[in-house]
Design a protein around this motif. Structure first.
Motif, PDB file in Angstrom:
ATOM      1  N   GLY A  37      46.576  34.863  45.852  1.00  0.00           N
ATOM      2  CA  GLY A  37      46.615  34.775  44.254  1.00  0.00           C
ATOM      3  C   GLY A  37      47.039  35.856  43.630  1.00  0.00           C
ATOM      4  O   GLY A  37      47.493  35.782  42.351  1.00  0.00           O
ATOM      5  N   ALA A  38      47.307  36.903  44.157  1.00  0.00           N
ATOM      6  CA  ALA A  38      47.427  38.352  43.459  1.00  0.00           C
ATOM      7  C   ALA A  38      49.016  38.319  42.943  1.00  0.00           C
ATOM      8  O   ALA A  38      49.338  39.134  42.038  1.00  0.00           O
ATOM      9  CB  ALA A  38      47.256  39.632  44.329  1.00  0.00           C
ATOM     10  N   ASN A 212      46.572  43.128  41.654  1.00  0.00           N
ATOM     11  CA  ASN A 212      45.477  42.168  41.299  1.00  0.00           C
ATOM     12  C   ASN A 212      45.811  41.326  40.087  1.00  0.00           C
ATOM     13  O   ASN A 212      45.950  41.975  39.272  1.00  0.00           O
ATOM     14  CB  ASN A 212      44.103  43.207  40.949  1.00  0.00           C
ATOM     15  N   PHE A 213      45.762  40.090  40.268  1.00  0.00           N
ATOM     16  CA  PHE A 213      46.227  38.977  39.397  1.00  0.00           C
ATOM     17  C   PHE A 213      47.494  39.390  38.478  1.00  0.00           C
ATOM     18  O   PHE A 213      47.662  39.278  37.502  1.00  0.00           O
ATOM     19  CB  PHE A 213      45.098  38.649  38.302  1.00  0.00           C
ATOM     20  N   ARG A 215      48.969  42.278  38.134  1.00  0.00           N
ATOM     21  CA  ARG A 215      49.190  43.536  37.984  1.00  0.00           C
ATOM     22  C   ARG A 215      48.680  44.807  38.766  1.00  0.00           C
ATOM     23  O   ARG A 215      48.026  44.328  40.090  1.00  0.00           O
ATOM     24  CB  ARG A 215      48.134  43.722  36.716  1.00  0.00           C
TER      25      ARG A 215
END
Length: 243
Positions: A37-38, A212-213, A215
């Motif tokens: 999901g990153a 990460n998410f 970003r």
């Protein structure tokens, strides 16, 4: 070679990629890691034209490519593999690779003999030369991954994007594919690799970018990345006392 500037992608109210800026240099082996999901596959989709960015600019060798359809991006010299391999099962390994030669840039001008001759080097690089006349449908998963790689290499990409090419493989198959990718890179292809198998990407990459998410979390050498506290926390979670 590849340059992203302030690239973002939103799907409705979800911002999958947020303000990413980075460059990939010629002959680099550039690793991209991140938890599920990153935004890793979304990032590849943006580069290869499967989805347009909401904001920002993507350039390949100084030319803007954001907004181009996938076949135009491929004709610019960017090749890509996918997480799920989909060979033509009733065709031979050689014929599968020939489709890449015939449908790539200038493919319509090639004879079948020329397309067949172009397959020799990609098949040698990935280690499938001895299986060229086997049906693709009987290959192991590891061999199908190599076939996917050969089918992209025959299009003569200057930049190769790999989307979790190690997924589902045994430890032995992973080690074998690591050596295969070393040969491909040493032959002169610049590689951007997304991967969950950390020891593989750390052994191959000279630079690692951490998502990460959607970003940027961190970027640096493999040693710097695996020892960075925020990267460790993103992958393993923080102790309960710190949450």
């Amino acid at each position: 070679m590849l340059k992203l500037t302030n690239v973002s992608k939103s799907f409705g109210g979800l911002k999958a990629i947020s303000d990413l800026t980075f460059e990939v240099r010629p002959n680099q082996f550039f690793g991209i890691i991140g938890a599920n999901g990153a935004g890793k596959t979304t990032l590849l989709n943006l580069i290869t034209g499967y989805t347009p960015p909401s904001e920002g600019r993507i350039e390949f060798e100084g030319m803007p490519i954001h907004g181009l359809p996938p076949y135009r991006v491929a004709h610019c010299g960017i090749g890509r593999t996918f997480q799920i391999t989909q060979p033509f099962a009733e065709m031979s390994v050689l014929d599968n690779v020939m489709t890449g030669a015939l449908f790539s840039r200038n493919g319509a001008r090639r004879s079948l003999r020329q397309a067949r001759a172009m397959c020799d080097e990609p098949l040698r690089l990935v280690g499938l030369a001895d299986q060229a006349h086997q049906l693709a449908g009987v290959l192991t998963l590891g061999a199908r991954k190599k076939l996917e790689l050969a089918r992209v290499l025959v299009t003569e990409p200057r930049l190769l994007l790999l989307d979790e090419v190690m997924g589902g493989l045994t430890p032995h198959e992973i080690d074998d594919l690591v050596e295969t990718l070393r040969r491909v890179h040493a032959a002169g292809t610049t590689i951007v690799m997304i991967e969950h198998v950390l020891h593989a990407i750390m052994n191959l990459s000279d630079h690692v970018f951490v998502l990460n998410f959607g970003r940027e979390l961190y970027r640096g050498t493999p040693d710097d990345v695996v020892n960075h506290p925020e990267v460790i926390a993103a992958y393993l979670g923080k102790p309960l006392t710190e949450q």
